[in-house]
Design a protein around this motif. Structure first.
Motif, PDB file in Angstrom:
ATOM      1  N   UNK A  44      98.643 -92.142 -14.275  1.00 47.44           N
ATOM      2  CA  UNK A  44      98.085 -92.947 -13.289  1.00 47.44           C
ATOM      3  C   UNK A  44      99.282 -93.754 -12.774  1.00 47.44           C
ATOM      4  N   UNK A  45      99.169 -93.784 -11.388  1.00 49.52           N
ATOM      5  CA  UNK A  45      99.787 -94.974 -10.558  1.00 49.52           C
ATOM      6  C   UNK A  45      99.056 -95.805  -9.781  1.00 49.52           C
ATOM      7  N   UNK A  46      99.634 -96.897  -9.639  1.00 52.41           N
ATOM      8  CA  UNK A  46      99.364 -98.163  -8.979  1.00 52.41           C
ATOM      9  C   UNK A  46     100.105 -97.984  -7.465  1.00 52.41           C
ATOM     10  N   UNK A  66     104.034 -99.121  -7.443  1.00 53.38           N
ATOM     11  CA  UNK A  66     103.990-100.468  -8.118  1.00 53.38           C
ATOM     12  C   UNK A  66     104.003-100.295  -9.731  1.00 53.38           C
ATOM     13  N   UNK A  67     103.277 -99.377 -10.085  1.00 56.14           N
ATOM     14  CA  UNK A  67     103.292 -99.294 -11.514  1.00 56.14           C
ATOM     15  C   UNK A  67     102.953 -97.674 -11.994  1.00 56.14           C
ATOM     16  N   UNK A  91      94.819 -95.722 -19.585  1.00 50.07           N
ATOM     17  CA  UNK A  91      95.985 -95.313 -18.647  1.00 50.07           C
ATOM     18  C   UNK A  91      95.919 -96.211 -17.273  1.00 50.07           C
ATOM     19  N   UNK A  92      94.718 -96.506 -16.969  1.00 43.71           N
ATOM     20  CA  UNK A  92      94.452 -97.133 -15.830  1.00 43.71           C
ATOM     21  C   UNK A  92      94.927 -98.744 -15.788  1.00 43.71           C
ATOM     22  N   UNK A  93      94.362 -99.128 -17.002  1.00 45.31           N
ATOM     23  CA  UNK A  93      94.657-100.766 -17.340  1.00 45.31           C
ATOM     24  C   UNK A  93      96.328-100.793 -17.446  1.00 45.31           C
ATOM     25  N   UNK A  94      96.968 -99.784 -18.185  1.00 48.83           N
ATOM     26  CA  UNK A  94      98.377 -99.812 -18.216  1.00 48.83           C
ATOM     27  C   UNK A  94      99.171 -99.734 -17.109  1.00 48.83           C
ATOM     28  N   UNK A  95      98.659 -98.918 -16.130  1.00 41.35           N
ATOM     29  CA  UNK A  95      99.453 -99.000 -14.736  1.00 41.35           C
ATOM     30  C   UNK A  95      99.153-100.230 -14.293  1.00 41.35           C
ATOM     31  N   UNK A  99     102.225-102.963 -13.151  1.00 43.95           N
ATOM     32  CA  UNK A  99     102.406-103.123 -11.720  1.00 43.95           C
ATOM     33  C   UNK A  99     102.497-104.511 -11.440  1.00 43.95           C
ATOM     34  N   UNK A 100     101.950-105.201 -12.422  1.00 41.50           N
ATOM     35  CA  UNK A 100     101.659-106.815 -12.230  1.00 41.50           C
ATOM     36  C   UNK A 100     100.540-107.243 -11.383  1.00 41.50           C
ATOM     37  N   UNK A 101      99.872-105.904 -11.185  1.00 44.20           N
ATOM     38  CA  UNK A 101      98.497-106.687 -10.088  1.00 44.20           C
ATOM     39  C   UNK A 101      97.336-106.980 -11.084  1.00 44.20           C
TER      40      UNK A 101
END
Lengths: 362, 362
Positions: A44-46, A66-67, A91-95, A99-101
């Motif tokens: 997952x990427x943010x 970003x993450x 994986x989404x929460x970790x990304x 990212x600091x979002x």
């Protein structure tokens, strides 16, 4: 293989949407999540919510990721629904976290997931996402091939992607939004151009040579050596011991080496695979009319997956393209410069933009 | 298909060994256990120790089966070693119990087990049997194809058996005891004449027709109807849902019906299967020289398994035989009249007799 990317020639531009152009992440900055859910891992990427259009060309280089986070398999066919859902959420929460979002900054989520072959599959995953995100978040679920296409086309859905890794699939979109696919059913349903297909044919050739049904082949010694086995009889136990397709597909480099060394059987297997893969792309091109009415229209063929990586003299991807060009002179190959998860995120931006445009918001 | 059994024409005789000819079972009467261990079930029969020779013909009809028991799968490749061993012990003890025989009456045990492809497999199962039976009991472990051959040859090891059920294999013995096999490696290793192979090709054809890579075929409607599915896309989920080969092989009758109804694709699949199966037998015949030096020597081809049962107009077994006879005019088909477990028991008697003869006991 020569790499051409028409999307760098004035067709696509990517800008940050909502004008948040600072390099520092603002935890409230609108972001999009892109997910590549494969059979071996989920990435997952943010990314910031970017404006993607077809009119001009300002690609940030590198793209602002970003993450990023990685987890295991999220194909519900392989690991079951509960684990697939939990893996996706994790994986989404970790990304997001890297990212600091904040979760509230998420505007769109786009998943490219293997195993999405039917509207039921799509709906099941959309339901999971609806439980995770608030109602205003735009959710898009696609077959992982669509994200792979977007990774070559930088978020635009036009052309055809050919994936040949452990499995194989072709997936395409016409300019007017029609979509079509071919293959991608796994080994039972005959994806013979895939890494699994190539390796299984090689193993079969070893058994046939051993029991008198086929010609002698270098594959026998090469495969036995690579698996530390002493006799072809032992291959039966080896294949039964672990039915994982990826484990079998890992033999592809041995087949390529034997073909490069002049082994007729290995060359035949690779030529058959090229034929199968070209046929798979042609089926999609034909259904979508990608080549235009006179057959010479230009369209990208995005090449993805270990079987197509041009790291050998016997270049499977190049031979597939050579075969395609004979029928469709306007086909041009694209090797993606970003990973499929980024493709999914760009696609998410694209879908989000179009939805806003349709609603008159921008 | 015409059934010929030369073993009824003066070549083989079966008498009870040790002259225990009464129809009532004596719990101390010497017995032999024959086991047919397949991938779906394991069958054990308990029979009197019979004298088998090649000189005259006195076959008891029906053969004296004292006890019979059925259990689940005993293929260690499929269920693991512990369960395979326990299943074998359980089914043998139950057959003994139903026969009214004591364990001490067992003189020989002969197992025909699928998954025995290597001396290591044989040794593993022999070790299990050594823990179950006293030292004097003669123990024989063979591939299940050997028991199937013996079921057609009434315990004599000569000729070739062709099994085409879920999987396929050919296994043969020459008069002087040489043995050879071909195929039998499962779908990864290319048993394309098998029930699985036929059905997987049919499923592949449906997908190819659906996504534009292949011609229209009646198989589409017939297979979807038989599986209660509404679209070829749903076949992907169906094949992933349960990877059992037998579940896929169960579609063979649908393919045969479509071929009988004139579908070109189905006919091509069955003709290819016939070619594969004939090639498999030919490899064994060639390696053993079963056809003699001038190529016209007589030898039986024992036909076993659902794919070869002559219950349809499109008779796969008959077509395999027709193909074989063109190359080997002395090949003649045999359809077994007893089950493979009885074949294993007769084989046990045969091995036991030969061992006693070699040791000068009889």
């Amino acid at each position: 293989m020569s790499t051409t990317n028409n999307f760098q020639n004035g067709e696509v531009s990517i800008d940050r949407f909502d004008l948040h152009l600072g390099s520092e992440c603002n935890e409230e900055e609108p972001v999009v999540l892109g997910v590549d859910g494969g059979t071996t891992s989920t990435i997952c990427v943010c990314m910031p919510l970017l404006r993607i259009s077809n009119s001009h060309n300002h690609l940030p280089d590198p793209l602002p990721v970003l993450g990023r986070a990685i987890a295991g398999c999220s194909n519900h066919n392989s690991v079951g629904e509960t684990l697939a859902r939990d893996t996706l959420e994790q994986v989404m929460m970790e990304a997001l976290s890297t990212s600091g979002s904040k979760k509230s900054a998420v505007q769109a989520v786009c998943l490219g997931v293997s195993g999405v072959n039917h509207p039921n599959d799509q709906e099941r995953i959309l339901n999971w996402l609806r439980e995770i995100f608030p109602r205003h978040v735009k959710l898009y679920v696609q077959n992982d091939a669509v994200a792979a296409l977007a990774s070559g086309s930088m978020g635009k859905l036009h052309g055809c992607v050919l994936i040949a890794g452990t499995g194989s699939i072709a997936y395409g979109f016409s300019e007017d939004g029609k979509e079509a696919r071919a293959a991608g059913g796994g080994p039972v349903l005959g994806d013979w151009g895939s890494g699994y297909g190539i390796a299984a044919q090689a193993l079969t050739s070893v058994i046939r040579a051993h029991d008198g049904r086929g010609p002698h082949t270098m594959l026998t010694n090469s495969i036995l050596k690579s698996l530390s086995l002493s006799s072809p009889d032992e291959l039966i136990g080896w294949t039964y011991a672990d039915p994982s397709w990826a484990r079998i597909a890992a033999l592809v480099p041995v087949v390529v080496t034997c073909a490069e060394d002049g082994d007729d059987v290995a060359n035949q297997i690779l030529n058959d695979a090229v034929e199968e893969l070209a046929l798979t792309v042609k089926a999609v091109v034909h259904k979508l009319g990608l080549c235009g009415q006179d057959g010479s229209g230009e369209f990208p063929v995005v090449l993805v997956g270990g079987v197509l990586i041009p790291n050998k003299n016997w270049d499977i991807g190049q031979k597939v393209v050579d075969r395609l060009i004979k029928t469709y002179p306007g086909a041009f190959p694209v090797l993606p410069k970003v990973e499929p998860a980024v493709g999914a995120a760009l696609l998410g931006c694209n879908f989000y933009m179009k939805e806003k445009e349709r609603n008159g918001v921008i």
